[in-house]
Write an enzyme that holds these catalytic residues in place. Sequence first.
Site, PDB file in Angstrom:
ATOM      1  N   TRP A   1       0.799  -1.217   0.000  1.00 40.87           N
ATOM      2  CA  TRP A   1       0.000   0.000   0.000  1.00 40.87           C
ATOM      3  C   TRP A   1       0.840   1.279   0.000  1.00 40.87           C
ATOM      4  CZ3 TRP A   1      -4.634   0.502  -1.677  1.00 40.87           C
ATOM      5  CH2 TRP A   1      -5.259   1.740  -1.523  1.00 40.87           C
TER       6      TRP A   1
ATOM      7  N   ASP B   1      -2.462  -6.056  -1.039  1.00 39.18           N
ATOM      8  CA  ASP B   1      -3.307  -5.315  -0.080  1.00 39.18           C
ATOM      9  C   ASP B   1      -4.658  -5.157  -0.778  1.00 39.18           C
ATOM     10  OD1 ASP B   1      -4.231  -2.539   1.191  1.00 39.18           O
ATOM     11  OD2 ASP B   1      -2.635  -3.229   2.496  1.00 39.18           O
TER      12      ASP B   1
ATOM     13  N   CYS C   1     -12.155  -0.428   1.350  1.00 40.34           N
ATOM     14  CA  CYS C   1     -12.137   1.036   1.433  1.00 40.34           C
ATOM     15  C   CYS C   1     -12.508   1.708   0.110  1.00 40.34           C
ATOM     16  CB  CYS C   1     -10.777   1.507   1.935  1.00 40.34           C
ATOM     17  SG  CYS C   1     -10.478   1.020   3.645  1.00 40.34           S
TER      18      CYS C   1
ATOM     19  N   LYS D   1      -4.869  -9.232   6.542  1.00 41.58           N
ATOM     20  CA  LYS D   1      -5.092  -7.872   7.039  1.00 41.58           C
ATOM     21  C   LYS D   1      -6.577  -7.579   6.904  1.00 41.58           C
ATOM     22  CE  LYS D   1      -3.833  -3.110   5.784  1.00 41.58           C
ATOM     23  NZ  LYS D   1      -2.837  -2.333   5.023  1.00 41.58           N
TER      24      LYS D   1
ATOM     25  N   ASP E   1      -9.363  -4.767   7.176  1.00 39.56           N
ATOM     26  CA  ASP E   1      -9.577  -3.326   7.227  1.00 39.56           C
ATOM     27  C   ASP E   1     -10.923  -3.004   7.897  1.00 39.56           C
ATOM     28  OD1 ASP E   1      -8.719  -0.740   6.716  1.00 39.56           O
ATOM     29  OD2 ASP E   1      -8.158  -1.198   4.652  1.00 39.56           O
TER      30      ASP E   1
ATOM     31  N   ARG F   1      -3.563  -2.186  14.134  1.00 36.30           N
ATOM     32  CA  ARG F   1      -3.112  -0.834  13.853  1.00 36.30           C
ATOM     33  C   ARG F   1      -3.517   0.074  15.011  1.00 36.30           C
ATOM     34  NH1 ARG F   1      -2.943   0.590   8.427  1.00 36.30           N
ATOM     35  NH2 ARG F   1      -3.176   2.713   9.164  1.00 36.30           N
TER      36      ARG F   1
ATOM     37  N   ASP G   1      -3.385   5.880   8.653  1.00 31.32           N
ATOM     38  CA  ASP G   1      -2.338   5.476   7.704  1.00 31.32           C
ATOM     39  C   ASP G   1      -1.091   6.344   7.873  1.00 31.32           C
ATOM     40  OD1 ASP G   1      -4.235   3.757   6.861  1.00 31.32           O
ATOM     41  OD2 ASP G   1      -4.338   4.481   4.800  1.00 31.32           O
TER      42      ASP G   1
HETATM   43  C1  GLA Z   1      -6.818   1.563   4.740  1.00 32.70           C
HETATM   44  C2  GLA Z   1      -5.613   0.899   5.392  1.00 32.70           C
HETATM   45  C3  GLA Z   1      -4.419   0.965   4.454  1.00 32.70           C
HETATM   46  C4  GLA Z   1      -4.753   0.268   3.152  1.00 32.70           C
HETATM   47  C5  GLA Z   1      -5.981   0.919   2.542  1.00 32.70           C
HETATM   48  C6  GLA Z   1      -6.521   0.152   1.353  1.00 32.70           C
HETATM   49  O1  GLA Z   1      -6.626   2.941   4.578  1.00 32.70           O
HETATM   50  O2  GLA Z   1      -5.328   1.539   6.597  1.00 32.70           O
HETATM   51  O3  GLA Z   1      -3.285   0.371   5.043  1.00 32.70           O
HETATM   52  O4  GLA Z   1      -4.985  -1.098   3.379  1.00 32.70           O
HETATM   53  O5  GLA Z   1      -7.064   0.973   3.490  1.00 32.70           O
HETATM   54  O6  GLA Z   1      -7.605   0.855   0.803  1.00 32.70           O
END
Ligand code: GLA
Length: 535
Positions: A51, A87, A136, A163, A165, A216, A220
Amino acid sequence: MRRPFAFALAAALVAALAAAASAPSAQSPARPVHDTADGLVLTPPMGWYPWNEFGQEPQNETLIRQIAEAVVKSGMKDAGYAFVGPDEGICFSRGADGRLTSNLDRYPSGLRGLGDYIHGLGLKYALYTDAGTRTCSKAMPGARDHELEDMATFAEWRADYLKIDWCNTEGQDVARSYAKLHNAQLAAGRPIVHSLCSWGDGQPWNWAAAVGHLWRTTGDICGPGKADWAHALRIATFNGTLSEAAGPGHWNDPDMMIVGMSGLSETQNRSFFSLWCMMAAPLMAGNDVRSMTEATIRILTNPEAIAINQDPLGVQGRIVRRDGAVQIWAGKPLFDGSRAVLVFNPGAAAAVVKVAWADAGFSPAEALYIRDLWAARTTGPHGGGLGVAVPADGVAFLRVSKTDQFPLPPVIVASTYRVALRADGAGPAALTAAVRVRTTGSADLDLWKVRPDLPSWLSVTVSKAGKVQTLTNTASVKGLAKGSYHAVVRADNVEPVSKMPTSALYYDVDLEVGGGSPGAPQTGGSGSSSPPSVR
Ligand code: GLA
């Protein structure tokens, strides 16, 4: 709806900071005890994720294969980086039957085929999903209301890391949603690392250890291709306050690394990497590893810095003292009785500070040896502390010990994570293939102990030559009906000095028993055998 990047960043950081202010104390009895029985990521996961550098485009099978190959070629695999995968890379859609299906335009081998390729390189397979209705960008379906079938599909695709989200989750409770996914994962049966990505929403450091392996803690770290040094430092400072929540198998995640991205100096790259090592943070590289400089490779693969991150005690360091702008990070005992200290100068001018032995957790009267982890130089014994000069944005990354020996803890590197055996016609009654497993640590390991719960057609023996052990997999074909057979092998070990368990070693064994004309059986550990039926 997806929040604009800058807003999402600010909102997540503000929410996380507010949450921290009201969070129960570090000793809160309410914190769940993490179950490490799955043996997963007992030291922080290391790998690469797309990402930070690439965003959604151009994620596809070619890119991920090239990156995986570069992880091997650059020496990152030998340094311990293992988890690699797409991702939010428009990987799958939901079919009419409710099941996920691979996007074969972008991933022509299918997501199982890509996983086999990655496993064949001796790397582990990371995939991505979302706890809400859509991911997202809304380009992929989320797992909401499809938890059981989606987790079963990720298991079929042979993911080792997922992962998850937190976009498009209106009305969902964050802890309950991730718990549901965790339970669905257990039902699916494959051990998979769960990387929770709610950007600190819901204060996951207070509960996520019970339902995942890392979470997390902030928004980001950067927008795709836009490394932001100042923002990364804010994230580190906040994440550093959460040290009590981390430990073997459950880690605070201040996001993927920005080391090697454009906009950062070599000094900043070194400091960033030192901070992530000191925080026992997941070391997921986020740069384009196909074209990185020698200096970036040296930083990302420094075995002595990685040793701090991969220490078997799994303690997250924290800021114990400030001297002007300079931060002194410590509180990180290591497996051999030594301790890590990071002196970081985020100020605009060079500084000289004195590290007191009490900062590191030693008595002021001790005479101690210092290992400078970037200079790879040992000095001492020193009495009464040590003065260190630190340039602007720079670090002194030190290991402090009563002895002048600075052993490295085990980091495990495998030749493959998939054994593929094929028997056609009248071949021999048994097929064998090896998985070679090496520790990069200073000490040899005892023999890996293979779990006895193997299917009756498979046996595994272990032999050892110094730091390399060979797990020989023998499939008895005689009497087996035509068809496909699969097993997940688990083996366990212990770090010999601290007696802390290493992360469990898992790999897949596939056996294909054909009928047809007699022919020699083919054996091999590379993932390049016939394409799997699961796409
Ligand atoms: C979120 C996550 C990022 C990435 C994006 C993908 O913002 O925090 O790390 O995975 O989504 O859209």
